[in-house]
Motif scaffolding. Structure first.
Motif, mmCIF file in Angstrom:
data_model
loop_
_atom_site.group_PDB
_atom_site.id
_atom_site.type_symbol
_atom_site.label_atom_id
_atom_site.label_comp_id
_atom_site.label_asym_id
_atom_site.label_seq_id
_atom_site.Cartn_x
_atom_site.Cartn_y
_atom_site.Cartn_z
ATOM 1 N N GLN A 70 -5.254 99.287 6.190
ATOM 2 C CA GLN A 70 -5.994 98.229 5.497
ATOM 3 C C GLN A 70 -7.480 98.543 5.412
ATOM 4 O OE1 GLN A 70 -4.489 96.113 3.702
ATOM 5 N NE2 GLN A 70 -2.556 96.853 4.530
ATOM 6 N N ALA A 109 -6.089 92.436 2.335
ATOM 7 C CA ALA A 109 -5.895 93.243 3.555
ATOM 8 C C ALA A 109 -5.275 92.391 4.658
ATOM 9 C CB ALA A 109 -7.233 93.834 4.004
ATOM 10 N N ASN A 162 3.111 93.334 7.340
ATOM 11 C CA ASN A 162 3.637 94.506 8.038
ATOM 12 C C ASN A 162 3.836 94.240 9.527
ATOM 13 O OD1 ASN A 162 3.971 96.359 5.921
ATOM 14 N ND2 ASN A 162 1.757 96.628 5.817
ATOM 15 N N ASP A 175 0.198 99.753 15.527
ATOM 16 C CA ASP A 175 -0.732 98.721 15.072
ATOM 17 C C ASP A 175 -2.061 99.314 14.618
ATOM 18 O OD1 ASP A 175 -0.710 95.778 14.731
ATOM 19 O OD2 ASP A 175 -2.646 96.013 15.734
ATOM 20 N N ARG A 198 -1.544 100.373 11.136
ATOM 21 C CA ARG A 198 -1.564 99.252 10.179
ATOM 22 C C ARG A 198 -2.995 98.843 9.860
ATOM 23 N NH1 ARG A 198 3.367 96.152 13.254
ATOM 24 N NH2 ARG A 198 5.029 97.052 11.968
ATOM 25 N N VAL A 199 -3.806 98.742 10.897
ATOM 26 C CA VAL A 199 -5.204 98.338 10.681
ATOM 27 C C VAL A 199 -5.930 99.412 9.877
ATOM 28 C CG1 VAL A 199 -7.393 97.862 11.838
ATOM 29 C CG2 VAL A 199 -5.274 96.898 12.750
ATOM 30 N N ARG A 205 -10.605 91.239 -1.722
ATOM 31 C CA ARG A 205 -10.170 92.468 -1.037
ATOM 32 C C ARG A 205 -9.805 92.175 0.409
ATOM 33 N NH1 ARG A 205 -14.431 94.889 -4.134
ATOM 34 N NH2 ARG A 205 -15.931 94.659 -2.439
ATOM 35 N N ALA A 235 7.186 99.089 9.404
ATOM 36 C CA ALA A 235 6.438 99.080 8.138
ATOM 37 C C ALA A 235 4.959 99.097 8.488
ATOM 38 C CB ALA A 235 6.779 97.840 7.330
ATOM 39 N N VAL A 236 4.199 99.973 7.811
ATOM 40 C CA VAL A 236 2.785 100.135 8.141
ATOM 41 C C VAL A 236 1.892 99.725 6.973
ATOM 42 C CG1 VAL A 236 1.019 101.888 8.582
ATOM 43 C CG2 VAL A 236 3.094 101.828 9.953
ATOM 44 N N ASP A 237 2.278 100.164 5.770
ATOM 45 C CA ASP A 237 1.574 99.785 4.557
ATOM 46 C C ASP A 237 2.648 99.640 3.484
ATOM 47 O OD1 ASP A 237 -0.615 99.128 3.049
ATOM 48 O OD2 ASP A 237 -1.216 101.184 2.618
ATOM 49 N N ASP A 238 2.249 99.333 2.244
ATOM 50 C CA ASP A 238 3.256 99.101 1.204
ATOM 51 C C ASP A 238 4.251 100.251 1.102
ATOM 52 O OD1 ASP A 238 1.844 96.854 0.739
ATOM 53 O OD2 ASP A 238 1.109 97.419 -1.246
ATOM 54 N N LEU A 292 -1.595 93.141 6.205
ATOM 55 C CA LEU A 292 -1.495 93.402 7.647
ATOM 56 C C LEU A 292 -0.526 92.406 8.297
ATOM 57 C CD1 LEU A 292 -2.759 95.389 9.590
ATOM 58 C CD2 LEU A 292 -4.657 93.814 9.923
ATOM 59 N N LEU A 351 -9.752 98.529 2.097
ATOM 60 C CA LEU A 351 -11.008 97.782 1.978
ATOM 61 C C LEU A 351 -12.150 98.702 1.584
ATOM 62 C CD1 LEU A 351 -10.942 95.304 4.986
ATOM 63 C CD2 LEU A 351 -11.049 94.722 2.579
#
Lengths: 232, 208
Positions: free
Chosen positions: A98, B78, B85, A91, A94-95, B74, A70-73, B82, A102
């Protein structure tokens, strides 16, 4: 002397051979093909990912063999090749997902994420002293343009697909080419993904070693053992 | 909630808003007024959402500087996403509180964090100095003393979610009556294992 020069082409990742090939990148592709395969199949409303986690021993905890992430929703990644290399890319993904939230207050798209990862992979094929990632990815999910499936290979090339596989030989993709049709539902997509996987795997897979997830508008859902047994 | 930081910065930013959080037997209730004011003297906005979901079963109330609070929310989302996941399960409320405490240190923002995890319902009060204080109930903002008056009398740790909602609404209502920087209705959130249910209206009776 001739032999010495040929060796030099395949030592430096940033060095082309006289016929324009990057041997280190091709070796990285070889590493991917030797890896356990992962399959992605897009359908109306989502994408199914399936993979066989290959355990080194019956003593190894099957949950610790991670092929689908899973990486994001609404985005997941399937990996093939060197696990260690793949984990870093997952990873980073994933970052990155996000960071986009942001920065823009909205989720990233599958295409944008795949291309960001491809840029990172490409950098390693052109930077002195680096080694290409010995892993290929399937980036799958649902965004504002619907279901989307991207592949990123060790050269750093992103490509979009309706169904494809990373790892293993060409038999999986051939199987998908023969059987894929538009307008699949989730059940048919899952069945096709698992069929293709069996096509490219010598050993019979068990519900314990098989991993299946689907990503649709509702999110990232992992199939439980009963559902996986049903697919086998 | 002040949407401009005035000459004395953080202190001035604190003087607007009333928010509360209460742990009940089977969940957490968060409540806040809806007024944004400039230094408490001018109503800048009458429909501000001061409760934000930050995890599957976690939400915060915000007070203080609007911009800093929004940025913090926000960032917290995040971090939570993170974490989930990477680890395959949602962040615990205490982990959220720790991350939020670090993120808000030095910013003119005060939060009440409410969530439900394996340990049950949890409420934390977080201050702009980075302080993270666990409690059964908490209040922030310029109306907090009025709100605490109601909470001290009415808080029941074994009460139902609906009881807690009524108490939270009464606390915000008491502050809205007398604090000029609080008012314009009520936002109320019920946080349970099922998720976060946020309702808001200019008429508090519509959301309790």
């Amino acid at each position: 002397m001739q032999g010495h020069e040929q060796t030099a082409y395949d030592r430096g990742v940033t060095v082309f051979s006289p016929d324009g090939r990057l041997y280190q990148v091709e070796y990285a592709r070889e590493a991917v093909e030797r890896g356990a395969p992962a399959v992605g199949v897009a359908y109306d409303g989502g994408v199914v990912l399936a993979a066989n986690g290959r355990r080194r021993s019956p003593l190894q905890d099957p949950d610790s063999v991670e092929k689908l992430h899973a990486v994001d929703d609404r985005i997941g990644i399937a990996t093939a090749g060197h696990v260690a290399d793949a984990r870093r890319l997952v990873d980073r993904a994933r970052v990155r997902a996000q960071e986009e939230r942001l920065r823009y207050g909205e989720p990233t798209t599958v295409e944008a994420l795949a291309k960001a990862l491809a840029d990172l992979v490409q950098e390693t094929t052109q930077t002195g002293g680096s080694r290409p990632f010995g892993a290929a990815l399937l980036v799958a999910g649902v965004d504002d343009r619907g279901p989307s499936l991207y592949q990123v290979d060790p050269s750093g090339t992103p490509s979009g697909w309706r169904a494809t596989a990373v790892g293993g030989d060409g038999a999986l993709v051939s199987h998908l080419e023969r059987r894929y049709e538009d307008g699949l539902d989730e059940a048919a997509a899952a069945e096709l993904a698992v069929d293709a996987l069996r096509e490219g795997t010598e050993a019979d897979s068990t519900p314990t070693d098989l991993d299946v997830t689907r990503i649709d508008a509702a999110g990232y859902r992992v199939y439980d053992e009963d559902e996986r047994r049903g697919l086998l | 909630m002040a949407n401009r930081t005035t000459a004395d910065g953080a202190r001035a930013a604190k003087t607007g808003t009333t928010t509360v959080g209460l742990a009940a037997a089977d969940g957490v209730v968060l409540a806040a007024d809806r007024r944004a004011s400039l230094g408490g003297g001018f109503v800048a906005n009458k429909d501000v959402s001061k409760i934000e979901q930050v995890g599957p079963s976690a939400a915060v109330t915000i007070s203080g500087s609007v911009g800093a609070a929004q940025a913090l929310v926000r960032r917290l989302r995040a971090e939570a996403s993170l974490y989930e996941n990477r680890r395959g399960r949602p962040m615990s409320v205490s982990a959220l509180a720790t991350a939020a405490g670090d993120a808000l240190r030095g910013h003119p923002v005060w939060l009440v964090l409410g969530g439900v995890d394996d340990g049950g319902p949890r409420v934390y009060e977080l201050d702009g100095g980075g302080g993270v204080l666990a409690d059964d109930y908490a209040a922030t903002g310029s109306g907090m003393q009025l709100a605490y008056g109601v909470l001290e009398r009415r808080y029941d740790p074994d009460g139902s979610l609906d009881d807690a909602a009524a108490t939270a609404a009464a606390a915000v209502d008491a502050a809205s009556e007398r604090d000029t920087a609080s008012g314009n209705g009520l936002t109320l959130a019920r946080v349970t294992v099922e998720g976060v249910d946020v309702r808001t209206s200019a008429d508090p009776a519509e959301v309790t």
